[in-house]
Design a protein around this motif. Structure first.
Motif, short mmCIF file in Angstrom:
data_model
loop_
_atom_site.label_atom_id
_atom_site.label_comp_id
_atom_site.label_asym_id
_atom_site.label_seq_id
_atom_site.Cartn_x
_atom_site.Cartn_y
_atom_site.Cartn_z
N LEU A 112 -23.71 15.64 -47.83
CA LEU A 112 -22.83 14.54 -47.41
C LEU A 112 -23.04 13.30 -48.25
N GLU A 113 -24.27 13.08 -48.74
CA GLU A 113 -24.49 11.94 -49.63
C GLU A 113 -23.93 12.21 -51.02
N ARG A 121 -24.51 10.84 -44.66
CA ARG A 121 -25.68 11.72 -44.57
C ARG A 121 -26.52 11.41 -43.34
N ILE A 122 -26.80 10.12 -43.11
CA ILE A 122 -27.63 9.73 -41.98
C ILE A 122 -26.94 10.07 -40.66
N ASP A 399 -34.10 13.63 -44.96
CA ASP A 399 -32.99 12.69 -44.80
C ASP A 399 -33.41 11.34 -44.25
N LEU A 400 -34.49 11.29 -43.47
CA LEU A 400 -34.85 10.03 -42.83
C LEU A 400 -36.12 9.41 -43.37
N MET A 628 -33.42 13.86 -55.59
CA MET A 628 -33.81 12.70 -54.81
C MET A 628 -32.64 11.76 -54.68
N THR A 629 -32.72 10.93 -53.66
CA THR A 629 -31.59 10.06 -53.33
C THR A 629 -31.14 9.23 -54.51
N GLY A 630 -32.07 8.71 -55.24
CA GLY A 630 -31.70 7.85 -56.36
C GLY A 630 -30.94 8.57 -57.44
#
Length: 663
Positions: A112-113, A121-122, A399-400, A628-630
């Protein structure tokens, strides 16, 4: 009737072997020193254990008790649900699995991100956590007459039981009640202390999940699947022999109106029809096998994408066998009792209790078999709970926590993941206690959490099939779908309180209250035949099998409308690997230039493909297979269908690792 020594030995073996598998994988191989190994079994599992683990999650104690009760009361109409398994597994195998596997995800909600943004995503993660913690199966109890007949304790402490004639509609705390219900059964047939049983089973499950990781969960699922098959088969064989064979069982069931034909009534407000089960069931299956973290995590643990897809094909015949066993047990139960109905005689209060009563009745003189069936029940509970612990730990970590603590070392991340699994195990024990004390009002309020699978399916379908959907539309659609689920859940509960039960399938039954259906996916609803109603009450009487379809369609429609109002996604902003161009095939009759525009195809040249492969390698090096998120916003691999990881040497080298998998 109390357990014989052999029964205790069989039941103890279940616990010892389950714990042993967890300890074995805790101290062998990589010893669960990385998040990749702990959460994804090092992406090294073969298709067979993955398939059996998928089945074990699907085959909970709810199915073992619910399906036979459904068939006993309403006949074989429910058996048509098996038709929905075809598309319900083909679509995940050829759409969802390739997308998730090639993206090298760890948590489903990382998608989702990649497709929308971090907020989506969250929201998806929090929704899933509520789904797993809030969706439950009810405990059950035998009447005092039945306990007296079989020699059990006549009275249990009131704190041990949920006193409700309609507890099938209510859902308390998922992991807690999944654990509490079989412990209550064990307490009834053995006299063992209820909370001692809860603690023993909860600790065993927590230990092997927290120490052995996903690999231990998968292999215990394999073992527990065998136990479940053996327990159900033993009951069917013994029961059929006492009736006079399966031919006699079928004849009695047919004469009693329990063999259902095709009901082609298109009315979606009818509880069970051919269309409701075969088409509405597809969306239930997609919510479970397509986007549910507990299942997707098993696909992602496969050593190759091909093995993950094969596991979907392998689980299909296994599901049909499981469904057949449940239905046959219901027919045998009906043929065995015929006119001597335990409901009429007062031995049970609702049909939920029928299976346990039946098993104790026919197996009471056969040492070992009662223990086998109780082990079968606990196997269903353990497989469900361990899957919940592992998947909850995964989404919480990935995710968190990880996105906000990017400097966390691998060893610390692994230790924290184990701690999360342990923490969810302790929460489960607390929820089991809450489940024993909960009142019906709060249970009814929490029942709606079993319906959030539909909105989650909707947001994934919105992202995968509609490239122009934007993040604003996705978030608005998901929230609207959840509101719709709350509305239907509360409205359905309130309106059902005044709807009388009607006899079905040609055989009149006393008004015995509701029963637990065997949807064993996202919602258990009351088994009522709908009286003719109008207005909102008519809407609330929508068959529970259409809930997933209705709620996911709400997300997609609202998401598309909001996306067009706020401005569709631009082609350059869409990661091509996050979409599946299904509209191109559906709109074949349109000119090519319109198809290209509507399908939003975003071609990549060779340099783009090479750049994306390099980014994946860097992300995998930093984050154990999941970007990774970044790095997520920069990842733009080749469009689905244009690059095959099985044939592309660059990507293939990147995704091949070696190890093994389970609602």
């Amino acid at each position: 009737m109390y357990f014989s020594t052999l029964d205790y030995v069989i039941f103890a073996l279940l616990l010892v072997l389950s714990s042993g598998i967890g300890l074995f994988y805790a101290f062998t191989g990589g010893r669960q020193r990385t998040t990749q190994e702990f959460l994804l079994a090092d992406r090294s599992m073969s298709c067979l254990p993955v398939a059996l683990s998928l089945l074990a999650t699907f085959q909970s104690a709810v199915a073992i008790l619910g399906v036979p009760a459904e068939i006993y009361t309403y006949g074989t109409q429910y058996w048509f649900l098996g038709i929905s398994y075809i598309l319900g597994l083909l679509i995940p195998a050829h759409i969802f699995i390739p997308i998730f596997y090639r993206l090298r995800l760890t948590s489903t909600y990382q998608y989702l991100e990649l497709r929308f943004n971090k907020t989506a995503r969250i929201l998806g993660t929090i929704t899933f956590i509520f789904q797993m913690i809030g969706h439950t199966n009810p405990p059950f109890q035998l009447s005092d007459q039945a306990k007296e007949r079989f020699g059990f304790r006549k009275h249990l402490d009131s704190a041990e039981l949920l006193q409700s004639d309609r507890f099938d509609e209510y859902q308390v705390i998922y992991t807690g009640v999944v654990l509490y219900a079989p412990a209550l059964a064990l307490n009834a047939v053995t006299g063992l202390d209820l909370w001692g049983s809860v603690l023993a089973i909860g600790l065993v499950c927590t230990v092997y999940t927290a120490l052995g990781g996903l690999k231990a969960v998968i292999w215990t699922d394999v073992f527990q699947t065998v136990v479940m098959f053996a327990g159900q088969l033993a009951v069917i064989v013994v029961g059929a022999l006492r009736v006079g064979g399966m031919g006699q069982v079928w004849r009695i069931a047919q004469e009693g109106g329990r063999i259902s034909g095709f009901d082609f009534n298109p009315d979606p407000f009818e509880r069970h029809t051919f269309w409701t089960l075969s088409f509405g069931g597809i969306f239930v299956m997609l919510a479970l096998y397509g986007v549910n973290q507990a299942q997707v995590q098993r696909y992602l643990s496969a050593r190759t994408e091909r093995e993950a897809i094969i596991s979907c094909y392998v689980v299909f015949p296994c599901q049909q066998i499981v469904l057949a066993l449940g239905c046959l047990m219901g027919l045998v139960m009906y043929a065995y009792y015929q006119e001597d109905n335990p409901l009429v005689n007062g031995y049970v209060k609702t049909t939920d209790q029928m299976v346990l009563y039946f098993v104790m009745d026919i197996l009471k003189d056969l040492p070992g078999l009662p223990g086998l069936f109780v082990a079968c029940l606990f196997s269903g509970a353990l497989s469900t709970i361990s899957s919940a612990f592992n998947s909850l730990a995964t989404v919480t970590m990935e995710d968190l926590i990880k996105p906000y603590f990017t400097a966390m070392t691998e060893s610390r991340a692994t230790l924290l993941s184990k701690g999360l699994a342990l923490a969810y195990g302790i929460i489960c024990l607390a929820m089991a206690y809450i489940a024993s004390q909960m009142g019906s009002v709060l249970q009814a309020a929490l029942s709606i959490f079993g319906m959030v699978g539909g909105p989650l399916l909707g947001i994934f379908c919105l992202g995968i099939f509609f490239p122009w959907a934007n993040s604003t539309g996705a978030i608005t659609g998901l929230l609207t779908g959840l509101v719709m689920a709350f509305w239907i859940g509360i409205g359905s509960f309130v309106s059902r309180s005044s709807i009388p039960l009607l006899p079905v399938n040609g055989t009149a039954f006393p008004d015995v209250g509701n029963m637990t259906t065997a949807a064993m996916t996202t919602l258990l609803t009351s088994a009522t035949t709908k009286a003719r109603t109008t207005g909102l009450k008519r809407f609330y009487s929508l068959s529970y099998m259409w809930y997933s379809a209705h709620n996911s369609a709400t997300v997609v429609i609202v998401g598309l409308i909001v996306s067009f109002i706020t401005g569709p996604m631009k082609p350059k902003d869409v990661n091509p690997r996050t979409i599946f161009p299904v509209l191109r095939s559906l709109l074949f009759f349109l000119p090519k230039r319109y198809r290209d525009k509507l399908c939003f195809r975003v071609p990549l040249d060779k340099r783009d493909d090479e750049r994306c492969t390099h980014q994946y390698m860097m992300a995998q090096k930093n984050c154990n297979g999941g970007p990774m998120t970044g790095d997520m916003e920069n990842i733009a691999p080749a469009p689905l269908g244009e690059v095959d990881p099985e044939s592309s040497p660059q990507i293939h080298r990147n995704i091949h690792v070696v190890h093994e998998t389970s609602l």
